[in-house]
Motif scaffolding. Structure first.
Motif, PDB file in Angstrom:
ATOM      1  N   UNK A  99       0.815  -1.216   0.000  1.00  0.00           N
ATOM      2  CA  UNK A  99       0.000   0.000   0.000  1.00  0.00           C
ATOM      3  C   UNK A  99       0.848   1.265   0.000  1.00  0.00           C
ATOM      4  N   UNK A 100       1.911   1.301   0.796  1.00  0.00           N
ATOM      5  CA  UNK A 100       2.710   2.510   0.909  1.00  0.00           C
ATOM      6  C   UNK A 100       3.397   2.862  -0.417  1.00  0.00           C
ATOM      7  N   UNK A 101       3.595   1.868  -1.294  1.00  0.00           N
ATOM      8  CA  UNK A 101       4.144   2.154  -2.617  1.00  0.00           C
ATOM      9  C   UNK A 101       3.120   2.900  -3.480  1.00  0.00           C
ATOM     10  N   UNK A 102       1.868   2.481  -3.381  1.00  0.00           N
ATOM     11  CA  UNK A 102       0.815   3.200  -4.088  1.00  0.00           C
ATOM     12  C   UNK A 102       0.689   4.628  -3.549  1.00  0.00           C
ATOM     13  N   UNK A 103       0.831   4.759  -2.240  1.00  0.00           N
ATOM     14  CA  UNK A 103       0.760   6.076  -1.621  1.00  0.00           C
ATOM     15  C   UNK A 103       1.904   6.959  -2.109  1.00  0.00           C
ATOM     16  N   UNK A 104       3.092   6.356  -2.227  1.00  0.00           N
ATOM     17  CA  UNK A 104       4.254   7.073  -2.766  1.00  0.00           C
ATOM     18  C   UNK A 104       3.963   7.584  -4.171  1.00  0.00           C
ATOM     19  N   UNK A 105       3.392   6.726  -4.999  1.00  0.00           N
ATOM     20  CA  UNK A 105       3.087   7.113  -6.373  1.00  0.00           C
ATOM     21  C   UNK A 105       2.099   8.277  -6.402  1.00  0.00           C
ATOM     22  N   UNK A 106       1.063   8.193  -5.593  1.00  0.00           N
ATOM     23  CA  UNK A 106       0.060   9.253  -5.621  1.00  0.00           C
ATOM     24  C   UNK A 106       0.641  10.597  -5.181  1.00  0.00           C
ATOM     25  N   UNK A 107       1.478  10.572  -4.150  1.00  0.00           N
ATOM     26  CA  UNK A 107       2.109  11.813  -3.686  1.00  0.00           C
ATOM     27  C   UNK A 107       2.998  12.394  -4.782  1.00  0.00           C
ATOM     28  N   UNK A 108       3.747  11.535  -5.452  1.00  0.00           N
ATOM     29  CA  UNK A 108       4.613  11.976  -6.540  1.00  0.00           C
ATOM     30  C   UNK A 108       3.790  12.600  -7.666  1.00  0.00           C
ATOM     31  N   UNK A 109       2.685  11.955  -8.020  1.00  0.00           N
ATOM     32  CA  UNK A 109       1.830  12.486  -9.081  1.00  0.00           C
ATOM     33  C   UNK A 109       1.239  13.831  -8.684  1.00  0.00           C
ATOM     34  N   UNK A 110       0.796  13.931  -7.448  1.00  0.00           N
ATOM     35  CA  UNK A 110       0.182  15.169  -6.972  1.00  0.00           C
ATOM     36  C   UNK A 110       1.182  16.308  -6.959  1.00  0.00           C
ATOM     37  N   UNK A 111       2.443  15.991  -6.654  1.00  0.00           N
ATOM     38  CA  UNK A 111       3.462  17.028  -6.589  1.00  0.00           C
ATOM     39  C   UNK A 111       3.931  17.446  -7.986  1.00  0.00           C
ATOM     40  N   UNK A 112       4.114  16.480  -8.872  1.00  0.00           N
ATOM     41  CA  UNK A 112       4.653  16.783 -10.196  1.00  0.00           C
ATOM     42  C   UNK A 112       3.583  17.216 -11.186  1.00  0.00           C
ATOM     43  N   UNK A 113       2.304  16.917 -10.910  1.00  0.00           N
ATOM     44  CA  UNK A 113       1.203  17.316 -11.795  1.00  0.00           C
ATOM     45  C   UNK A 113       0.145  18.069 -10.980  1.00  0.00           C
ATOM     46  N   UNK A 114       0.506  19.216 -10.390  1.00  0.00           N
ATOM     47  CA  UNK A 114      -0.407  19.891  -9.466  1.00  0.00           C
ATOM     48  C   UNK A 114      -1.684  20.413 -10.122  1.00  0.00           C
ATOM     49  N   UNK A 115      -1.685  20.575 -11.450  1.00  0.00           N
ATOM     50  CA  UNK A 115      -2.867  21.111 -12.123  1.00  0.00           C
ATOM     51  C   UNK A 115      -3.864  20.022 -12.498  1.00  0.00           C
ATOM     52  N   UNK A 116      -3.520  18.767 -12.243  1.00  0.00           N
ATOM     53  CA  UNK A 116      -4.391  17.660 -12.642  1.00  0.00           C
ATOM     54  C   UNK A 116      -5.055  16.989 -11.436  1.00  0.00           C
ATOM     55  N   UNK A 117      -6.171  16.355 -11.705  1.00  0.00           N
ATOM     56  CA  UNK A 117      -6.909  15.620 -10.684  1.00  0.00           C
ATOM     57  C   UNK A 117      -6.320  14.219 -10.545  1.00  0.00           C
TER      58      UNK A 117
END
Length: 408
Positions: A99-117
């Motif tokens: 689970x924490x790997x999925x959480x890592x991915x989501x945080x990375x996506x949120x940080x690198x793609x801040x304009x996207x949902x």
């Protein structure tokens, strides 16, 4: 049987249409269901018509496994990837993630793609003593949610090309600690920059988004509360119903001449219990998780909307300051103001595109969810009806046998 009140009337459908409350005849009901299936298929075609043939990235989350060590116990899931993209060195990959790997991915996506949902993950924490996070039911539900999350990311025209997703799908061992530390610093920096400005007025279209999210969230909350009460009262009713059926079973021993009718009633009650139990399980495992996912989705959208507002506030603040300076010494408009304006325009375009995609997915998901709920209710009641109808036949046969015996 259940104390379902009119609580749903508290929330109005701001953009809905009147709902027909009368029960249609069976032929009309069948026609409506078939029509809904046609509409559902049409929505799917509309949503994916342009992308299905172009899809070149397919992901699956399955095969959960429990790992026990001296330090911790956790579950990993198999993540399988098939692709023809040039960004990937191989056409197929298979890695295991927790689970924490999925959480890592989501945080990375949120940080690198801040304009996207960014699609939501299922909640990490569960109440100890209430839900066993290693139970087969819980692991299965979480696995389905993780699979849906990853498929939504892989189907996104921008997120699917993020290098962090590539790493998540291909690298055997993710180096997360350094990335997470960097993210926290970046997040604090963004918060600090945006915190000095105040938004004057959110544009009307984004105000409408916010109002819709609040109303939709209220609807989902009301449905969830009622559904939880239904499940609780169903459980209590099942306990009583099983006890009720047991009385007929024990009665058989003292009434030999009524054996067949009494056994028939006991069997009907048992069938009704099984049908009702299946209905409750389906609500717990299929219906409520979708509601919960969309509640989390609403929080994700609100988060992007807040960041958009912060970006607009920063642009307005810098623009106002630049205008004042220009009036005083006629200096040209600073480049940083133009960059802020570009950032706001990017936020607006990306958020509107993701909003349309989310609305389309939501319509598909809820049509599918409600169609399945209708089918399961019909199947449940048909099972009970068939059982009780067979009892009538049995009683009629018994009555005929008794008359024949008396005649002879």
């Amino acid at each position: 049987m259940f104390s379902i009140n009119l609580e749903m009337q508290e929330v109005g459908l701001t953009n809905g249409t009147p709902v027909e409350t009368s029960s249609p005849a069976s032929t009309s009901s069948l026609f409506n269901r078939l029509q809904l299936e046609d509409d559902l298929e049409a929505d799917v075609r509309d949503t994916y018509a342009d992308s299905t043939e172009m899809r070149d990235l397919f992901v699956t989350v399955d095969d959960p496994k429990k790992h026990v060590s001296t330090m911790e116990t956790y579950i990993t899931y198999r993540v399988s990837t098939k692709t023809s993209r040039v960004e990937f060195d191989l056409p197929e990959y298979c890695v295991r993630r927790r689970y924490q790997d999925f959480d890592w991915l989501r945080i990375k996506l949120e940080d690198s793609q801040p304009t996207h949902l960014i699609p939501p993950l299922p909640e990490k924490f569960v109440m100890k003593g209430v839900v066993d996070r290693f139970s087969e039911e819980f692991v299965e539900t979480r696995m389905k949610a993780l699979d849906k999350f990853l498929k939504r990311v892989a189907d996104h025209p921008v997120l699917s090309f993020n290098p962090h997703l590539n790493a998540f799908l291909t690298v055997k061992d993710l180096n997360k600690r350094q990335g997470l530390a960097l993210l926290s610093k970046v997040g604090e920096s963004v918060k600090h920059v945006a915190g000095g400005y105040k938004l004057r007025a959110r544009p009307a279209e984004f105000c409408a988004m916010g109002e819709y999210l609040d109303t939709f969230n209220q609807k989902l909350g009301t449905i969830d509360r009622i559904a939880q009460r239904i499940l609780k009262e169903q459980s209590e009713y099942l306990t009583e119903l099983r006890e009720y059926g047991g009385v007929y079973s024990s009665w058989v021993g003292s009434e030999e001449e009524l054996r067949r009718p009494l056994e028939g009633v006991a069997g009907c009650v048992t069938t009704s219990c099984g049908a009702l139990e299946d209905l409750g399980d389906n609500m717990s495992l299929d219906f409520l998780p979708v509601l919960r996912e969309y509640v989390l989705y609403l929080e994700s959208i609100k988060n992007v909307l807040r960041k958009r507002d912060q970006s607009q506030a920063e642009y307005e603040g810098r623009l106002e300051a630049a205008i004042l300076r220009k009036q005083e010494d006629r200096t040209p408009m600073p480049l940083e103001v133009e960059k802020c304006q570009d950032k706001v325009e990017c936020f607006n375009a990306d958020l509107k595109a993701d909003w349309e995609r989310w609305q389309s997915n939501k319509r598909h998901d809820f049509k599918q969810l409600l169609t399945g709920m209708a089918d399961r209710n019909i199947n449940s009641y048909e099972k009970s009806q068939a059982a009780w109808e067979s009892l009538i036949t049995l009683l009629q046969d018994k009555q005929t046998e008794d008359k024949t015996s008396e005649t002879n």
